[in-house]
Scaffold this active site. Structure first.
Site, mmCIF file in Angstrom:
data_model
loop_
_atom_site.group_PDB
_atom_site.id
_atom_site.type_symbol
_atom_site.label_atom_id
_atom_site.label_comp_id
_atom_site.label_asym_id
_atom_site.label_seq_id
_atom_site.Cartn_x
_atom_site.Cartn_y
_atom_site.Cartn_z
ATOM 1 N N THR A 99 0.688 -1.180 0.126
ATOM 2 C CA THR A 99 -0.019 0.068 -0.053
ATOM 3 C C THR A 99 0.754 1.204 0.090
ATOM 4 O O THR A 99 1.895 1.117 0.523
ATOM 5 C CB THR A 99 -0.891 -0.019 1.178
ATOM 6 O OG1 THR A 99 0.078 0.013 2.443
ATOM 7 C CG2 THR A 99 -1.870 -0.991 1.309
ATOM 8 N N ASN A 143 0.793 5.068 1.418
ATOM 9 C CA ASN A 143 0.318 5.670 2.581
ATOM 10 C C ASN A 143 0.535 7.283 2.484
ATOM 11 O O ASN A 143 1.178 7.949 2.224
ATOM 12 C CB ASN A 143 1.062 5.024 4.081
ATOM 13 C CG ASN A 143 0.875 3.781 4.268
ATOM 14 O OD1 ASN A 143 0.086 3.371 5.029
ATOM 15 N ND2 ASN A 143 2.021 2.846 3.655
ATOM 16 N N GLU A 160 -4.421 4.052 3.361
ATOM 17 C CA GLU A 160 -3.552 3.200 2.868
ATOM 18 C C GLU A 160 -4.112 2.827 1.640
ATOM 19 O O GLU A 160 -5.355 2.029 1.482
ATOM 20 C CB GLU A 160 -3.500 1.964 3.865
ATOM 21 C CG GLU A 160 -2.625 2.151 5.011
ATOM 22 C CD GLU A 160 -2.537 1.059 5.833
ATOM 23 O OE1 GLU A 160 -1.378 0.367 6.017
ATOM 24 O OE2 GLU A 160 -3.443 0.524 6.685
#
Length: 309
Positions: free
Chosen positions: A205, A207, A256
């Site tokens: 992911t 962020n 995320e």
């Protein structure tokens, strides 16, 4: 679009614009009406006069975060509307202390050299919010610039407003927010280093911090993502978790984002993430395996939603 952080010392080509004035948090359809009126008023360049920080942050710094957009996101949206000059004035004791008359004389005329101003019908300005649209029109007549006050717009039962959009987002009603905004609600900013748990789980992911922003309903969303900077600029679909990661203790809220079919290094790059549909609330799972299975299910659902978005 040229961004100016002060009203004094502007180059000649930054003066003499037709200017829409307001906070423009969200740049919703009501704001668009004010901006479009400025674009029609004269043949001068189109300018936006706004403030950074938001005056509400200055006067009430301990209030909960309320902004729909950070300064970067607002500037990106205004650039898409064809704005030539963004006057992003520093709001502090100096501006807060100016009377409506001093603001018009020193900032609008002496600094920006405005040709015409447009504001919403409910706009207030000057020390203690003493000035309104009629005050501005009277000052314009005396100082040599025109003024247009634009009526509030809505859906027949409710005026479009940043407050109404915040309420919709708090309930996860992102499509209602989109109808008032005229565009998807977006969270924009720099990709920062996280704890890399997503990568360990097989779902890497990107962020993004949410500092200073109003929090939409915490949970999982189908998203559209624009990579704005770096060598891998692109637009793609994704799934995002907006929240505090309850599986891993108490954390500050962040966003995320897992980008579908993307392979690149995003650290330090800037993303624009559109919330398209709320999928589910945050949950705390009994095991990591259960979490991974749910992430896979979320991704499948997000792909299905986004196919028709």
């Amino acid at each position: 679009m040229h961004i100016h952080d002060d009203w004094s010392g502007l180059p000649p080509d930054a003066r003499g614009a037709t200017v829409a004035m307001g906070n423009f948090d969200g740049v919703h359809l009501g704001h668009r009406a004010v901006i479009e009126a400025a674009g029609r008023a004269t043949d001068a360049p189109l300018g936006i006069l706004t403030f950074e920080p938001h005056p509400r942050e200055f006067f009430n710094p301990d209030a909960p975060p309320f902004r729909l957009m950070n300064a970067e996101s607002r500037a990106n949206r205004l650039a898409r509307l064809g704005v030539d000059h963004l006057y992003q004035l520093p709001f502090g004791p100096v501006l807060a202390g100016l009377t409506p008359e001093a603001f018009a004389r020193d900032v609008l005329v002496g600094g920006l050299g405005v040709r015409h101003m447009t504001v919403g019908a409910d706009f207030r300005f000057g020390r203690k919010r003493a000035g309104d649209a009629q005050t501005l029109a009277d000052l314009g007549a005396a100082l040599g610039f025109g003024v247009t006050a634009v009526k509030l717009i809505g859906n027949g039962t409710q005026d479009y407003s940043s407050t109404a959009i915040r309420i919709a987002l708090s309930k996860g009603r992102v499509r209602d927010a989109e109808r008032m905004l005229g565009h998807w609600h977006r969270i924009e900013g720099e990709v920062v280093h996280g704890e890399k748990r997503g990568r360990d789980l097989g779902w890497p992911t990107a962020n993004l911090r949410l500092d200073g922003l109003h929090l939409p309903r915490l949970g999982v969303y189908a998203v559209l993502v624009d990579v704005l900077t770096g060598p891998d600029r692109t637009s793609c679909q994704g799934v995002a978790s907006l929240g505090v990661r309850p599986m891993f203790g108490r954390n500050a809220p962040n966003l995320e984002v897992h980008l579908f079919d993307f392979d690149g290094d995003l650290y330090g790059q800037h993303l624009s993430v559109a919330l398209v549909e709320f999928l589910r609330d945050e949950e705390k799972f009994d095991s990591v395996d259960a979490l991974i299975a749910q992430i896979a299910a979320d991704a499948r659902q997000a792909r299905q939603v986004l196919t028709g978005a």
